[in-house]
Design a protein around this motif. Structure first.
Motif, PDB file in Angstrom:
ATOM      1  N   ASN B  94     -24.037  46.724  59.892  1.00 36.43           N
ATOM      2  CA  ASN B  94     -23.548  46.035  58.694  1.00 36.43           C
ATOM      3  C   ASN B  94     -24.699  45.496  57.861  1.00 36.43           C
ATOM      4  O   ASN B  94     -24.724  45.642  56.651  1.00 36.43           O
ATOM      5  N   ILE B  98     -25.433  46.568  54.090  1.00 26.48           N
ATOM      6  CA  ILE B  98     -25.446  45.553  53.029  1.00 26.48           C
ATOM      7  C   ILE B  98     -26.826  45.522  52.354  1.00 26.48           C
ATOM      8  O   ILE B  98     -26.938  45.477  51.129  1.00 26.48           O
ATOM      9  N   SER B 102     -27.094  46.377  48.460  1.00 31.52           N
ATOM     10  CA  SER B 102     -27.424  45.298  47.515  1.00 31.52           C
ATOM     11  C   SER B 102     -28.833  45.467  46.957  1.00 31.52           C
ATOM     12  O   SER B 102     -29.076  45.127  45.804  1.00 31.52           O
ATOM     13  N   VAL B 156     -10.295  36.496  46.066  1.00 26.25           N
ATOM     14  CA  VAL B 156     -11.031  37.703  46.470  1.00 26.25           C
ATOM     15  C   VAL B 156     -11.147  37.672  47.991  1.00 26.25           C
ATOM     16  O   VAL B 156     -11.643  36.688  48.534  1.00 26.25           O
ATOM     17  N   MET B 160     -17.248  42.636  53.405  1.00 25.78           N
ATOM     18  CA  MET B 160     -18.407  43.410  52.964  1.00 25.78           C
ATOM     19  C   MET B 160     -18.685  43.237  51.460  1.00 25.78           C
ATOM     20  O   MET B 160     -19.807  42.991  51.044  1.00 25.78           O
ATOM     21  N   GLY B 161     -17.603  43.375  50.661  1.00 29.62           N
ATOM     22  CA  GLY B 161     -17.742  43.317  49.201  1.00 29.62           C
ATOM     23  C   GLY B 161     -18.311  41.994  48.744  1.00 29.62           C
ATOM     24  O   GLY B 161     -19.274  41.955  47.955  1.00 29.62           O
ATOM     25  N   THR B 162     -17.770  40.887  49.251  1.00 29.30           N
ATOM     26  CA  THR B 162     -18.249  39.578  48.792  1.00 29.30           C
ATOM     27  C   THR B 162     -19.688  39.335  49.251  1.00 29.30           C
ATOM     28  O   THR B 162     -20.478  38.745  48.526  1.00 29.30           O
ATOM     29  N   ILE B 164     -21.993  41.633  49.586  1.00 32.01           N
ATOM     30  CA  ILE B 164     -22.870  42.415  48.706  1.00 32.01           C
ATOM     31  C   ILE B 164     -23.010  41.739  47.343  1.00 32.01           C
ATOM     32  O   ILE B 164     -24.115  41.613  46.809  1.00 32.01           O
ATOM     33  N   VAL B 165     -21.891  41.248  46.798  1.00 36.64           N
ATOM     34  CA  VAL B 165     -21.960  40.549  45.510  1.00 36.64           C
ATOM     35  C   VAL B 165     -22.926  39.365  45.614  1.00 36.64           C
ATOM     36  O   VAL B 165     -23.796  39.172  44.758  1.00 36.64           O
ATOM     37  N   SER B 239     -18.748  35.770  54.282  1.00 41.39           N
ATOM     38  CA  SER B 239     -18.625  37.031  54.998  1.00 41.39           C
ATOM     39  C   SER B 239     -17.253  37.255  55.634  1.00 41.39           C
ATOM     40  O   SER B 239     -16.940  38.361  56.055  1.00 41.39           O
TER      41      SER B 239
END
Lengths: 386, 291
Positions: B94, B98, B102, B156, B160-162, B164-165, B239
């Motif tokens: 992970n 990431i 990113s 939200v 993973m998405g948060t 990376i943001v 996370s």
């Protein structure tokens, strides 16, 4: 790519017409019109900040003119992109690409135009500047002189109609500069391309160029062959920027021969050829180059018909080897300069000696002078300090 | 040597007749001490820096069982099977995923911002120049907490998405600063020379600008990768259930970090060291070849 380049059109002289460049309120280039004949070596000479580099950059397409036009033969290139003009530049600090070796630097222009036989042409260009053995070096591994040659090869390999040189010898030491001056001249004759050379070094301009344009404060003061500029300067700026000049303020008087104008300089009359007088006003600055003036002991007269100024006193003498430079204090408070070649006849004139100055009228030139002594004197003093 | 110094110094101060001899010795002794003091100091400083790494290296070979705190004997098992402990490699995977994503996003966006800031005059440029520093100056806890609030408010789902943001957000600033410095050091005459040599705007960028800025971009990317891989605080907030390597280590610390985590840490350290060494050797060789 090659089809898009403007060089396919017929080309000839480079013509600048009423070119103006303003940066905000500052006028860098002020109404400059010039014609550079095809195949000539042209020098733009002037002090820093006179607009010569800006003019060059407008020809290269790196600056957009505020007004006016630039033509190459019949072709209007005033607002063409730099990569569309058949013009190449040797930049002041060479601007070689540090990430490419010498070969790729020189090949850059050919590759962008997808020209075939790159290798052959690059090696020919490197041969012209005698740098073939360094083809695989990086620019950082070259000396200033070598970088200069590569920059030249990189521009010349494209066979531009006009090659622009922006103070290319400025970063070199004196000896190397002399050597490169001769070499540049040789290369220009060999390739026959129009060279436009920007410099602030009057000696460099005179050594190399067929035609010199003297620029000052954004304007062209005078242009012509070096001998003409030196022999018959039209303005006090040119008279002082190209070599040294003695400028004595005077006033026109009546009389004189067929083509000679008598001028009264502080009570002494000197003659000035009318075709060498640039002003029709009564006030005239009488000019003569220091090496044209002879130093005579007081009481002795120069040959008949020569100009003379009496009452001088040697204020300073500096021996420079081939010549001695004298500073002669005149009765009206002005110091005049005399260069005497050390030909071995007669000893040096001692400081304090009373002398008479003599020279041929043909070597005299007349300039427009502001009223009274100060203008000429100031200009001369400034020239000496430079 | 050191023992003898005392009396000798004392004697030197007595008789004037010996003054010519004593001060010389005193100076040389003092100098010797000073020279040694530097060596000792350097040794201590390096020891201070490397003790944890040495400890880590040694304990990666510990036949530990569940908790890796007491030395129980040498084994190669941990190195043979670094994924042996539950979840270690999932967390590592992970983190790498990431990190790569990113870094890529932050490097592309950051480089574009850097070019805009360095090359163009536009409204809000000065403000942007200042604002770009804000994420670097703000405490990570605050950033992490406020991001979490934001994500919760907008519903939200964390994962993973948060992560990376969040990572892109704090990496961008570093990329912009690094790349902008590189662009600023670029001689504008080089691009003009390219245009003068028949390169269009796009060709100039591709053939001259980009290759010359590339070292700055590469440095920025490496920095982002290590920042992203390393980040614990902001990641911890945002996370959800996703485990990253730092988070895994932190959580396991409560019940005992498996030796496999040591293996991964040590392996990464020596891999980085190896890359640096190889790069140095290559550089050295190239320089020698030139002269």
């Amino acid at each position: 790519m090659a089809g898009a380049l403007l060089s396919d059109h017929p080309t000839g002289d480079l013509r600048l017409d009423r070119l103006v460049k303003r940066f905000g309120a500052f006028v860098a280039v002020d109404d400059v019109s010039l014609t550079v004949p095809k195949g000539s070596f042209f020098a733009l000479l002037g002090p820093s900040g006179c607009g010569k580099t800006t003019t060059l950059r407008m020809i290269a397409g790196l600056e957009e003119p505020t007004a006016g036009s630039i033509h190459l033969g019949t072709l209007d290139i005033t607002s063409a992109k730099p990569y569309r003009r058949p013009v190449n530049t040797v930049f002041q600090n060479y601007a070689l690409f540090p990430h490419l070796d010498v070969f790729e630097n020189v090949a850059f222009g050919l590759r962008r135009r997808r020209i075939s036989r790159v290798r052959e042409q690059v090696m020919a260009a490197l041969d012209l500047v005698e740098m073939t053995h360094l083809a695989r070096r990086r620019p950082a591994q070259l000396s200033g002189g070598q970088q200069q040659r590569i920059a030249l090869a990189r521009a010349l390999v494209n066979q531009p109609r006009v090659l622009l040189l922006d103070e290319p010898l400025g970063a070199l030491d004196l000896k190397l500069r002399r050597q490169m001056q001769l070499e540049l001249k040789r290369i220009q004759v060999e390739v026959g391309i129009t060279f436009v050379h920007v410099t602030h070094d009057q000696e460099e301009a005179m050594t190399m160029a067929d035609t010199v344009a003297v620029m000052n404060q954004g304007r062209i003061e005078q242009f012509g062959p070096p001998t003409e500029l030196y022999g018959a300067p039209r303005t006090t700026f040119v008279a002082n920027f190209l070599g040294q000049s003695n400028l004595v303020p005077g006033r026109r008087v009546s009389g004189g021969g067929s083509h000679l104008i008598p001028v009264d300089c502080n009570g002494q009359t000197v003659l000035l050829p009318d075709d060498r007088c640039m002003t029709s006003a009564d006030q005239v600055l009488v000019g003569v180059r220091p090496e044209k003036v002879h130093l005579l002991p007081a009481g002795m007269n120069p040959p008949t018909g020569h100009n003379r100024l009496v009452g001088g006193r040697v204020a300073d003498a500096s021996f420079t080897g081939v010549s001695t430079q004298y500073l002669v204090a005149m009765p009206w408070g002005q110091d005049l300069t005399v260069f005497a070649q050390n030909v071995g006849r007669g000893g040096p004139v001692p400081v304090g000696a009373a002398v008479t100055l003599g020279w041929e009228p043909e070597h005299t030139f007349g300039l427009e002078g502001e009223t009274g002594t100060p203008a000429g004197r100031d200009a001369r003093v400034t020239a000496r300090m430079r | 040597m050191t023992v003898g110094a005392g009396p000798r110094l004392a004697r030197g101060e007595h008789g004037l007749q010996r003054a010519g001899d004593s001060p010389v010795r005193r100076v040389s002794l003092w100098q010797r001490l000073r020279r040694r003091a530097l060596a000792v100091y350097a040794f201590l400083a390096l020891a201070y820096l490397f003790t944890p790494i040495a400890y880590l290296t040694v304990f990666s070979f510990n036949d530990s069982g569940k908790s890796n705190i007491v030395w129980k004997g040498f084994t190669l098992d941990n190195w043979k099977n670094p994924c042996g402990a539950p979840d270690v490699c999932t967390a590592l995977g992970n983190s790498l995923k990431i990190g790569v994503i990113s870094t890529t996003v932050a490097t592309v966006l950051g480089t574009m911002i850097a070019f805009a800031l360095a090359r163009h005059r536009f409204r809000g440029r000065t403000a942007t120049n200042l604002l770009i520093f804000v994420p670097m100056a703000t405490p990570e806890v605050v950033l992490g907490a406020s991001l979490l609030t934001l994500f919760l408010n907008f519903r939200v789902p964390l994962g993973m998405g948060t992560i990376i943001v969040a990572h892109v957000m704090f990496c961008i600033s570093f990329v912009v600063v690094a790349v902008k410095a590189r662009i600023a050091s670029l001689d504008p005459a080089l691009e003009q020379a390219a245009m003068d040599l028949y390169a269009t705007e796009v060709q100039t960028f591709r053939r001259v600008t980009l290759p010359l800025v590339a070292p700055g971009i590469a440095a920025a990317a490496l920095l982002s990768l290590s920042l992203s891989f390393d980040d614990f605080i902001i990641t911890f907030f945002n996370s959800g259930n996703v485990n990253t390597f730092p988070k895994f280590v932190y959580v396991s610390a409560l019940r005992g970090i498996p030796a496999q985590a040591y293996v991964i840490g040590v392996a990464m350290f020596y891999l980085a060291l190896l890359i640096v060494l190889v790069a140095e050797v290559l550089r050295h060789r190239r320089e020698r070849a030139l002269h």
